[in-house]
Design an enzyme around this catalytic site. Sequence first.
Site, PDB file in Angstrom:
ATOM      1  N   GLY A 155       3.288  36.147   2.994  1.00  0.00           N
ATOM      2  CA  GLY A 155       4.151  36.828   3.959  1.00  0.00           C
ATOM      3  C   GLY A 155       4.411  36.077   5.248  1.00  0.00           C
ATOM      4  O   GLY A 155       4.689  36.695   6.275  1.00  0.00           O
ATOM      5  N   SER A 156       4.398  34.729   5.211  1.00  0.00           N
ATOM      6  CA  SER A 156       4.702  34.021   6.464  1.00  0.00           C
ATOM      7  C   SER A 156       6.189  34.140   6.811  1.00  0.00           C
ATOM      8  O   SER A 156       6.543  34.226   7.993  1.00  0.00           O
ATOM      9  CB  SER A 156       4.268  32.556   6.392  1.00  0.00           C
ATOM     10  OG  SER A 156       5.118  31.802   5.565  1.00  0.00           O
ATOM     11  N   HIS A 183      14.209  29.767  -0.329  1.00  0.00           N
ATOM     12  CA  HIS A 183      13.674  28.881  -1.366  1.00  0.00           C
ATOM     13  C   HIS A 183      13.298  27.545  -0.740  1.00  0.00           C
ATOM     14  O   HIS A 183      14.071  26.991   0.056  1.00  0.00           O
ATOM     15  CB  HIS A 183      14.712  28.683  -2.473  1.00  0.00           C
ATOM     16  CG  HIS A 183      14.204  27.848  -3.595  1.00  0.00           C
ATOM     17  ND1 HIS A 183      13.331  28.339  -4.543  1.00  0.00           N
ATOM     18  CD2 HIS A 183      14.407  26.545  -3.900  1.00  0.00           C
ATOM     19  CE1 HIS A 183      13.023  27.369  -5.391  1.00  0.00           C
ATOM     20  NE2 HIS A 183      13.658  26.267  -5.024  1.00  0.00           N
ATOM     21  N   GLU A 230      11.939  26.999   6.985  1.00  0.00           N
ATOM     22  CA  GLU A 230      12.202  28.299   6.346  1.00  0.00           C
ATOM     23  C   GLU A 230      12.175  29.405   7.385  1.00  0.00           C
ATOM     24  O   GLU A 230      13.056  30.268   7.439  1.00  0.00           O
ATOM     25  CB  GLU A 230      11.143  28.595   5.272  1.00  0.00           C
ATOM     26  CG  GLU A 230      11.191  27.703   4.060  1.00  0.00           C
ATOM     27  CD  GLU A 230      10.200  28.156   2.988  1.00  0.00           C
ATOM     28  OE1 GLU A 230      10.004  29.367   2.808  1.00  0.00           O
ATOM     29  OE2 GLU A 230       9.605  27.286   2.328  1.00  0.00           O
TER      30      GLU A 230
HETATM   31  C1  GAR Z   1       7.936  30.311   0.557  1.00  0.00           C
HETATM   32  O1  GAR Z   1       7.759  28.921   0.649  1.00  0.00           O
HETATM   33  C2  GAR Z   1       9.210  30.627  -0.169  1.00  0.00           C
HETATM   34  O2  GAR Z   1      10.246  29.732   0.108  1.00  0.00           O
HETATM   35  C3  GAR Z   1       8.774  30.524  -1.602  1.00  0.00           C
HETATM   36  O3  GAR Z   1       7.515  31.133  -1.634  1.00  0.00           O
HETATM   37  C4  GAR Z   1       6.888  30.925  -0.378  1.00  0.00           C
HETATM   38  C5  GAR Z   1       6.402  32.266   0.131  1.00  0.00           C
HETATM   39  O4  GAR Z   1       5.663  32.084   1.301  1.00  0.00           O
HETATM   40  N1  GAR Z   1       9.692  31.155  -2.489  1.00  0.00           N
HETATM   41  C6  GAR Z   1      10.051  30.649  -3.663  1.00  0.00           C
HETATM   42  O5  GAR Z   1       9.567  29.637  -4.119  1.00  0.00           O
HETATM   43  C7  GAR Z   1      11.099  31.439  -4.416  1.00  0.00           C
HETATM   44  N2  GAR Z   1      11.572  30.712  -5.553  1.00  0.00           N
HETATM   45  P1  GAR Z   1       5.421  33.297   2.297  1.00  0.00           P
HETATM   46  O6  GAR Z   1       4.873  34.448   1.444  1.00  0.00           O
HETATM   47  O7  GAR Z   1       4.417  32.778   3.258  1.00  0.00           O
HETATM   48  O8  GAR Z   1       6.747  33.642   2.914  1.00  0.00           O
END
Ligand code: GAR
Length: 207
Positions: free
Chosen positions: A18-19, A115, A180
């Site tokens: 969940g960042s 992504h 991101e």
């Molecule tokens: C993030 O890097 C996001 O871009 C990726 O999962 C991670 C979630 O991190 N998503 C994908 O790869 C979708 N295909 P987070 O939970 O810390 O936001």
Amino acid sequence: MTPSGSDPGIAVLISGRGSNLQALIDADRLRQLGGSIALVVSNRPDAPGLTKAQDAGIPIRVVNHTDYAERAAFERALVDVLRAADVSLVCLAGFMRLLGPTFLDAFPNAVLNIHPSLLPAFPGTNGAQQAWTYGVKVAGATVHLVTAELDGGPIVRQAAVPVHDDDTPETLAARILIEEHRIYADAVRDVLSGAWTIDGRRFVRRR
Ligand code: GAR
């Protein structure tokens, strides 16, 4: 942090850390989204991101995909939860389930995904690892509208980062993650502004 007045409601769907959710919460606090996060939904009851939502006072729901025999039933349950919260935009933020027509037809052009690659390169899982393994010199992040094609919808925002010779997949992923967090809030504001059209595959902002 519930929608106030005519503020469009945003739902954030997560599966894990969940960042990106936290980045959206921070942008919401600064009123930078053009809407307010009304609900956070996880398909995993143990997702650490749920705590981030609770800490921010945002309502949470768990719709556990393992409770449903078919994907369509899982998606109908998700749609019911989101409709009850009256959200205008759905943000996938590390939500690791594929969504099909049952879900997407309920929110046409209103589902965003983040992504960790410069799409259309390296779709699917582990985008940063794929980029590192391939040996590209420039990597990055993409926010796109979600369509039935995996990681294939119109691109709303992208940001590039260099790949250094001494990078590991982890250091590269961390550099991408910073971008991101920056572009997701910008993309949400773009979409909620309503000042855009889709021209073929292209997301085009109206001036
Ligand atoms: C993030 O890097 C996001 O871009 C990726 O999962 C991670 C979630 O991190 N998503 C994908 O790869 C979708 N295909 P987070 O939970 O810390 O936001």
